[in-house]
Design an enzyme around this catalytic site. Sequence first.
Site, PDB file in Angstrom:
ATOM      1  N   LYS A  28      45.999  37.056  45.255  1.00 52.15           N
ATOM      2  CA  LYS A  28      46.995  36.612  44.270  1.00 52.15           C
ATOM      3  C   LYS A  28      48.007  37.713  44.004  1.00 52.15           C
ATOM      4  O   LYS A  28      49.215  37.452  43.945  1.00 52.15           O
ATOM      5  CB  LYS A  28      46.277  36.215  42.986  1.00 52.15           C
ATOM      6  CG  LYS A  28      47.177  35.915  41.798  1.00 52.15           C
ATOM      7  CD  LYS A  28      46.400  35.418  40.604  1.00 52.15           C
ATOM      8  CE  LYS A  28      45.577  36.508  39.935  1.00 52.15           C
ATOM      9  NZ  LYS A  28      46.379  37.371  39.020  1.00 52.15           N
ATOM     10  N   GLY A  71      50.604  36.102  33.245  1.00 52.22           N
ATOM     11  CA  GLY A  71      51.148  37.290  32.602  1.00 52.22           C
ATOM     12  C   GLY A  71      51.962  38.172  33.524  1.00 52.22           C
ATOM     13  O   GLY A  71      53.047  38.644  33.167  1.00 52.22           O
ATOM     14  N   SER A 118      49.389  48.100  30.052  1.00 51.28           N
ATOM     15  CA  SER A 118      49.387  47.435  31.356  1.00 51.28           C
ATOM     16  C   SER A 118      50.305  48.153  32.320  1.00 51.28           C
ATOM     17  O   SER A 118      51.380  48.623  31.937  1.00 51.28           O
ATOM     18  CB  SER A 118      49.847  45.977  31.201  1.00 51.28           C
ATOM     19  OG  SER A 118      49.979  45.351  32.457  1.00 51.28           O
ATOM     20  N   SER A 119      49.909  48.190  33.589  1.00 49.83           N
ATOM     21  CA  SER A 119      50.773  48.725  34.643  1.00 49.83           C
ATOM     22  C   SER A 119      51.849  47.733  35.046  1.00 49.83           C
ATOM     23  O   SER A 119      52.795  48.083  35.751  1.00 49.83           O
ATOM     24  CB  SER A 119      49.932  49.089  35.871  1.00 49.83           C
ATOM     25  OG  SER A 119      49.375  47.925  36.461  1.00 49.83           O
ATOM     26  N   GLN A 120      51.736  46.475  34.599  1.00 48.03           N
ATOM     27  CA  GLN A 120      52.698  45.444  34.996  1.00 48.03           C
ATOM     28  C   GLN A 120      54.093  45.743  34.484  1.00 48.03           C
ATOM     29  O   GLN A 120      55.088  45.353  35.110  1.00 48.03           O
ATOM     30  CB  GLN A 120      52.235  44.082  34.504  1.00 48.03           C
ATOM     31  CG  GLN A 120      50.971  43.586  35.198  1.00 48.03           C
ATOM     32  CD  GLN A 120      50.359  42.365  34.539  1.00 48.03           C
ATOM     33  OE1 GLN A 120      50.821  41.909  33.486  1.00 48.03           O
ATOM     34  NE2 GLN A 120      49.315  41.825  35.134  1.00 48.03           N
ATOM     35  N   ASP A 178      39.959  43.914  37.603  1.00 50.50           N
ATOM     36  CA  ASP A 178      39.678  42.491  37.766  1.00 50.50           C
ATOM     37  C   ASP A 178      38.324  42.202  38.405  1.00 50.50           C
ATOM     38  O   ASP A 178      37.973  41.031  38.597  1.00 50.50           O
ATOM     39  CB  ASP A 178      40.794  41.820  38.574  1.00 50.50           C
ATOM     40  CG  ASP A 178      42.058  41.628  37.738  1.00 50.50           C
ATOM     41  OD1 ASP A 178      41.938  41.591  36.498  1.00 50.50           O
ATOM     42  OD2 ASP A 178      43.148  41.520  38.324  1.00 50.50           O
ATOM     43  N   LYS A 224      43.544  29.322  37.792  1.00 46.78           N
ATOM     44  CA  LYS A 224      44.598  30.320  37.583  1.00 46.78           C
ATOM     45  C   LYS A 224      44.669  31.292  38.755  1.00 46.78           C
ATOM     46  O   LYS A 224      45.750  31.712  39.161  1.00 46.78           O
ATOM     47  CB  LYS A 224      44.368  31.070  36.282  1.00 46.78           C
ATOM     48  CG  LYS A 224      45.493  32.018  35.909  1.00 46.78           C
ATOM     49  CD  LYS A 224      45.255  32.636  34.548  1.00 46.78           C
ATOM     50  CE  LYS A 224      46.497  33.366  34.067  1.00 46.78           C
ATOM     51  NZ  LYS A 224      46.883  34.483  34.923  1.00 46.78           N
TER      52      LYS A 224
END
Length: 434
Positions: A21, A91, A164-166, A309, A410
């Site tokens: 993903k 997200g 978050s690294s996002q 994860d 998801k």
Amino acid sequence: MDVIVRPTPELRGEIGALSSKNYTTRYLLVAALAEGTSTIYYPAHSEDSDAMRRCIADLGAVLEEDEEKIVITGFGRHPKDIKELNVGNAGAVLRFLLAIAALSPDITFVNTYPDSLGKRPHDDLIESLQSMGVEIEHRDGKLPITVRGGAPKGGKIKVSGAVSSQFLSALLFLTPLLEEDSEIEVVYDLKSKVVIGQTLEVLEQAGIVIHASEDLMNYKVPGRQSYQAREYTVQGDYPGSAAILAAAAVTNSDVKVHRLMEQSKQGERAIVDVLRMMEVPLTHENGVVHVRGNGQLQPIEFDGDAATDAVLAMVAAAVFAEGTSRFYNVENLRYKECDRITDYLNELRKAGADVEERQAEIIVHGRPGELPGGVTINAHYDHRVIMALTVVGLRCQQPLVIKDAHHVAKSYPGFFDHITALGGNVEWVENGTL
């Protein structure tokens, strides 16, 4: 839809890992940001990756897909002027596209999951974009969020990586397209550094030059770059496969999972090393992980930040270990689709597990036998929680009902099909009760 997971002493068979993903969403984005036609082979199909497909199409990319590939004609640095985007409950997709929306005059990201993504904070990215001259309307950093951009400025940019690294990844996707060169400084902390490695890998494959410091806390990004149209092949997904491998570890099993590269940059590949440390019999050769589980596991201590994860699946395996395991440096689990520490451990306790939490730790007092089970548990709309609870359910004395288990789609729509193919005793039901 709910799922009933019944006791399953043995798992047998072979499956191919689902496609990643994380890589799919990144390849979709860089293909959309290219001017020209890119091809992505073996893209993942999940609610998250499908949300990225839908959103880049709304922004002007042209997508053509068959069974093994997707062909994308990108919009480059000129996304279509649209008023609304719906990322669903994804997200990472939201955060990446909040940055790209800075290239558009006025986009509102709507809130269709108020009990999940609608609760998650995005202040750190919002503050960085505002420092670049982008006007943003929001409610305490949460959806709905309106981005009024059009002319974001490069230069010196700070972003927090503590949640978050996002947020950093989002800026790395945007800044190469700006007129100015940029210097990005990560402040406070950077969670999930290994995922930044995946972002940098994909950007390099797309022809983008970024100079990163060795500790990944500082970046020099030349401006006026263009994403190149390329061909990409998506590798197998370790985060989803972690639950399959954990299920094999806690049962008597002979299970092979294909398409898991030994040299992958996915941090969750650590699931293989963790299971080895737990003395699970397995081999990992030529992209195949072969688990011959005997249900006997040893406790471990593990820094979960590099494999975020996969931590819930590791915890599920540790529930049946012969002693106490500790998973530390995992506070960012609290800021996912649900609080993956408090919410998950509450459900484990219902099933009979002996677990404790700290702000950034999960402590598991293993129970080598079976848990009692025989209860209905809440998945909290979280795909990772659903998969991890399924692992536990396979080794309970009585069935578990997992509410709203359809949210597994998801990231891994075929999860229960794969569990069933390996011999797992699971059944979809409406309004399941025991």
